[in-house]
Design a protein around this motif. Structure first.
Motif, mmCIF file in Angstrom:
data_model
loop_
_atom_site.group_PDB
_atom_site.id
_atom_site.type_symbol
_atom_site.label_atom_id
_atom_site.label_comp_id
_atom_site.label_asym_id
_atom_site.label_seq_id
_atom_site.Cartn_x
_atom_site.Cartn_y
_atom_site.Cartn_z
ATOM 1 N N VAL A 20 0.839 -1.208 0.000
ATOM 2 C CA VAL A 20 0.000 0.000 0.000
ATOM 3 C C VAL A 20 0.868 1.251 0.000
ATOM 4 O O VAL A 20 0.535 2.267 -0.599
ATOM 5 N N TYR A 54 4.326 -0.903 3.953
ATOM 6 C CA TYR A 54 2.999 -1.144 4.525
ATOM 7 C C TYR A 54 2.211 -2.053 3.591
ATOM 8 O O TYR A 54 2.063 -1.739 2.407
ATOM 9 N N ASP A 70 -1.376 -4.609 2.789
ATOM 10 C CA ASP A 70 -2.823 -4.516 3.043
ATOM 11 C C ASP A 70 -3.305 -5.613 3.994
ATOM 12 O O ASP A 70 -4.513 -5.806 4.158
ATOM 13 N N ALA A 114 4.735 -3.405 8.069
ATOM 14 C CA ALA A 114 3.599 -3.049 8.922
ATOM 15 C C ALA A 114 2.294 -3.276 8.187
ATOM 16 O O ALA A 114 2.255 -3.380 6.957
ATOM 17 N N GLY A 115 1.216 -3.364 8.954
ATOM 18 C CA GLY A 115 -0.125 -3.555 8.400
ATOM 19 C C GLY A 115 -0.815 -2.234 8.104
ATOM 20 O O GLY A 115 -0.264 -1.157 8.356
ATOM 21 N N PRO A 116 -2.052 -2.302 7.568
ATOM 22 C CA PRO A 116 -2.727 -1.112 7.044
ATOM 23 C C PRO A 116 -3.597 -0.369 8.050
ATOM 24 O O PRO A 116 -4.182 0.634 7.688
ATOM 25 N N THR A 117 -3.714 -0.858 9.286
ATOM 26 C CA THR A 117 -4.651 -0.215 10.205
ATOM 27 C C THR A 117 -4.016 0.980 10.911
ATOM 28 O O THR A 117 -2.796 1.138 10.942
ATOM 29 N N CYS A 118 -4.891 1.805 11.498
ATOM 30 C CA CYS A 118 -4.454 2.985 12.254
ATOM 31 C C CYS A 118 -4.030 2.594 13.663
ATOM 32 O O CYS A 118 -4.269 3.352 14.604
ATOM 33 N N ASP A 119 -3.467 1.435 13.841
ATOM 34 C CA ASP A 119 -3.053 1.002 15.164
ATOM 35 C C ASP A 119 -1.538 0.894 15.180
ATOM 36 O O ASP A 119 -0.949 0.190 14.363
ATOM 37 N N ASP A 170 0.136 -2.399 15.084
ATOM 38 C CA ASP A 170 0.010 -3.200 13.870
ATOM 39 C C ASP A 170 1.275 -3.097 13.023
ATOM 40 O O ASP A 170 1.261 -2.614 11.896
ATOM 41 N N VAL A 171 2.385 -3.517 13.637
ATOM 42 C CA VAL A 171 3.680 -3.614 12.948
ATOM 43 C C VAL A 171 4.022 -5.096 12.926
ATOM 44 O O VAL A 171 3.893 -5.774 13.951
ATOM 45 N N ASN A 203 -10.933 -1.402 12.138
ATOM 46 C CA ASN A 203 -10.694 -0.293 11.216
ATOM 47 C C ASN A 203 -11.579 -0.377 9.974
ATOM 48 O O ASN A 203 -11.267 0.235 8.955
#
Lengths: 375, 375
Positions: free
Chosen positions: B269, B284, B286, B319-324, B327-328, B365
């Motif tokens: 992403v 990052y 998805d 890392a992942g796509p969330t706003c957390d 979430d790495v 999310n």
């Protein structure tokens, strides 16, 4: 526990585990935040709890919405929010999702890199953009990695660059870390924001907005400052770092808006010891890390836990019901529960309105996601 | 990647993120385990991946099933397994669930405490029960807490006690920890099991079965011993600790049965840096910790990640796509990806057939749970 929630449990006796959210508490939280920070617009962080009942209430209250994805934008629109009240606050967005958001009328986007800025300029031309800066996260309970934001120097350069692209450089955002109890952290971040505003202005780029993010805590085991204390401290900092040219400001409460409005009821599945002379009981609940209490990761968020039993209490280790060794809630945090606690007893897990329902696993170990009631 | 999966991606171009499982690999894993351990019955750990396609294949192959909950029991029955091929292996069960399982014909139950034993005797009278003992979990990649099992002395006492209750003391179980690469750990646990068998026999209680649990690894980044090596080592240990009175044995592979059969396809992403002179790129994807890759918690399980790009590679943080912020996926594990990698590129995350689909959050999310295809 509010009277309304107590009555719900007594009359409906829902099967456990379940979350019950008192919407009056959400309304009250909104009112207090709005009063404490009359000059800031509130963008509710939808990811904390996207239940339509909460979104509709906040639409009517006048709130705006901070969203993390296209589905979250759609939830807000369905709840009656107009697009001008919605920001796409995730700094990590697929190009296709930026385009859909733009088509839905969203005009306010976050970024923290040139790559993301280019995507926004291409797929949401003419939009307002704000750049997120890195903060240390010191003093926050939920860990803040370096995942979001860039160094302030880079933010300045990107905002100046944005002025030459097909977007409108609008401001700066930061996040001091979730469940932030140290008021000083906002002051540090606002000082940095002020520096970026002045550096941009020297290059002819006038910024308008500071997005102060979330971080407003909810009361778990420790006391937290009141909304009013936050409001006053932030107001002082704004005057200190921006003088009499105060920017438009935004706050993004999530946990602070809904955390204390919800209560999870759970059942004790098993109480046991590992050996005849084990000094700690293990108490296994019917909810765990994968059923909605993901924020117990590393025992970061420590929810107050209550039972109807009284008498002397003893140290326990609390764990969830799945066959996963990692599904232990609290081992180091030294929770104590009455020695009279029995298998089959109900326990209430307080302040669980935020970051529980959507975190729950879809079907781990065959267990259903957390049921929720909004009353 | 198997040819079948490669063809599926090429022809179907499914939207990402998604998991594709090659059922032939599952069948092959079953065959190899059955050949390597011809004297053990295989109870597939359903929680690893409860997809009906996998369960039906294993029913036809002759497998038995280890379940964690009533819904998992029902999945197995629906896939065609008879109740005598299903064990209720969770040591933490609600009384009502034990009763339902018993009514469904389940006759084999795990326990590790007097409290659970009493529940089983009351709600599933006449059933066979086995007691889980604690092991150290040394050498396992996925952390093993003290959540399951009791000290061996307690296990001995409980099994002797069970003989006077309305259940049939049947055996001992242990689990050496998921993704266990140290063959010695089975030997240590089997030695303890042998001691319990003899101590029970001295009191006139004859046990029949040793449940050796799971732990059979799948190949991620590091090499793992073959099924055959496990079979030989375990056979040697059994003879050493049980002589010529070998017990009936059970194994419960989950990861070892389906891990390497699945591949997740994800899209890049965003690729960015945090400052002009940042020496590490952030990549990052998805999919992240809440979209199915929960086992990256503390970077415990390190999946091999591949791209179609070649040329020189450079260190990245994934890392992942969330706003957390949490979430790495991998920050310390020193993943390297080609410098030519671009936003929008596909990456494949290998060996993701186990513990992914059901771990994914229901709606965090606003992102949907992981889609999966079984071919």
């Amino acid at each position: 526990m509010t009277e309304k929630i107590a009555r719900f449990f007594a009359e409906q006796t829902p099967s456990t585990p379940c979350l019950v959210v008192d919407l009056d508490v959400v309304a009250d939280n909104y009112g207090k935040l709005a009063t404490a920070m009359p000059d800031s617009r509130i963008f509710y962080a939808v990811k904390a709890n996207p239940a339509p009942e909460i979104l509709r209430l906040l639409v009517e209250s006048g709130s705006c919405f901070d969203t993390a994805s296209v589905p979250e934008i759609q939830y807000c629109l369905e709840a009656g929010a107009t697009p001008d009240r919605i920001s796409f606050g995730n700094t990590i967005k697929k190009a296709g999702d930026i385009r859909i958001a733009h088509e839905l009328g969203i005009d306010l986007f976050a970024f923290d890199s040139i790559e993301e800025l280019e995507k926004i300029a291409e797929h949401a031309p003419g939009s307002r953009v704000f750049c997120r800066i890195l903060t240390s996260g010191e003093g926050a309970d939920w860990p803040l990695s370096r995942k979001f934001g860039c160094e302030p120097e880079m933010a300045r350069d990107l905002l100046i660059q944005a002025a030459g692209m097909n977007v409108r450089p609008y401001g700066v955002s930061f996040h001091v870390g979730s469940q932030q109890r140290d008021l000083k952290q906002w002051d540090i971040a606002l000082a940095t924001a002020g520096t970026i505003f002045r550096a941009c202005e020297e290059q002819g780029v006038i910024l308008s907005m500071v997005n102060m993010g979330g971080g407003f805590p909810t009361r778990y085991l420790k006391d937290v400052p009141t909304s009013q204390a936050y409001g006053e401290a932030i107001n002082d900092s704004l005057r200190r770092h921006f003088g009499n040219r105060l920017p438009e400001t935004i706050i993004e409460p999530g946990r602070g808006m809904v955390g204390n409005a919800g209560i999870i009821q759970s059942e004790v599945v098993l109480i046991s010891r590992k050996s005849a002379n084990d000094d700690k009981r293990w108490v296994y609940l019917d909810i765990g890390k994968f059923g909605g209490l993901a924020e117990t990761m590393d025992e970061a968020i420590q929810y107050p836990i209550q039972t109807d039993r009284d008498g002397p209490a003893e140290a326990v280790i609390l764990a969830g019901p799945t066959c996963d060794s990692a599904d232990v809630l609290y081992e180091k945090a030294e929770y104590r529960l009455p020695t009279s606690l029995k298998i089959g007893d109900k326990v209430t897990i307080m302040a669980t309105g935020a970051y529980t329902t959507t975190y729950s696993a879809v079907n781990f170990n065959g267990f259903s996601p957390l049921k929720a009631y909004y009353i």
